[in-house]
Design a protein around this motif. Structure first.
Motif, short mmCIF file in Angstrom:
data_model
loop_
_atom_site.label_atom_id
_atom_site.label_comp_id
_atom_site.label_asym_id
_atom_site.label_seq_id
_atom_site.Cartn_x
_atom_site.Cartn_y
_atom_site.Cartn_z
N MET A 155 11.59 32.94 18.32
CA MET A 155 12.90 32.86 17.70
C MET A 155 13.88 33.85 18.33
O MET A 155 15.08 33.62 18.31
N GLY A 166 16.14 27.80 19.91
CA GLY A 166 16.48 29.22 19.91
C GLY A 166 17.10 29.61 21.23
O GLY A 166 17.34 28.77 22.09
N PHE A 211 17.81 32.66 18.29
CA PHE A 211 18.62 32.69 17.08
C PHE A 211 19.21 34.09 16.91
O PHE A 211 18.47 35.06 16.73
#
Length: 158
Positions: free
Chosen positions: A42, A59, A61
Motif C-alpha cells: 500500500m 497504490g 496510497f
C-alpha cells in the motif's frame, strides 16, 4: 519506569513498521479473492493480476504513506534525549490511527462503489493497536514528567 518507557516507545513504533509486512486488506469480487495487499504494497504500490488476465497497478496510497512516515518518526524521536520526544511520539501515536481509519473508510467506500468487498487483516489492526499503545505510553511519560523541567525562560527556585 521512565527509562524503560523511553526504550519501549521506539520499540512500539518499530513493531508498527514490521506490521507493514503483514496483510492489511484482502479485496474480493463475488466471493473470489482478487488480491491481498500488505502495508508495504500500500505504501509502494503493487502490480495485480486480475481474474480477467489483465494486469493493473494498485497504490501507492498517500494516506498510508503518511501513516508509515509517522511510524518512522515515532522510532526516530524515541532516541531524542529531551521531553519534546514524548510530545512528538504522542502526536505520531494519535495521528497515525486516525489517518489509517480515515483511509480505511474511504477505501471501503470506493471498493463498494465498484462492487468489491474488503476484509481487513492483522497488519491493519495491529498497526492501530500499536499506535494507540505508543500514544498512551508517551502520554503517561509526559504527565509523569510534567514538572521535571522549568518552563523556558523561568529559573527554578530553591
Amino acid at each position: 519506569m521512565e527509562n524503560l518507557g523511553k526504550k519501549i516507545s521506539p520499540a512500539l513504533f518499530a513493531l508498527i513498521i514490521i506490521c507493514f509486512l503483514m496483510p492489511f486488506v484482502s479485496i474480493s469480487c463475488s466471493g473470489q479473492e482478487i488480491v491481498t495487499l500488505s502495508g508495504v504494497n500500500m505504501v509502494f504500490g503493487k502490480m495485480v493480476q486480475l481474474p480477467t488476465g489483465e494486469t493493473e497497478s494498485v497504490g501507492p496510497f498517500p494516506m498510508v504513506i503518511v501513516v508509515f512516515v509517522l511510524a518512522l518518526v515515532g522510532v526516530g524521536v524515541g532516541f531524542w534525549k529531551n521531553r519534546l520526544s514524548n510530545v512528538a511520539a504522542f502526536a505520531a501515536g494519535l495521528v497515525g490511527p486516525i489517518t489509517m481509519y480515515l483511509f480505511k473508510s474511504s477505501f471501503d467506500e470506493e471498493a463498494v462503489s465498484q462492487g468489491l468487498t474488503t476484509q481487513w487483516g492483522a497488519g491493519y489492526y495491529l498497526t492501530l493497536l500499536l499506535f494507540l499503545a505508543g500514544a498512551g505510553l508517551n502520554l503517561y511519560l509526559m504527565v509523569r514528567n510534567r514538572g521535571a523541567l522549568p518552563a523556558p525562560g523561568l529559573a527554578r527556585s530553591g
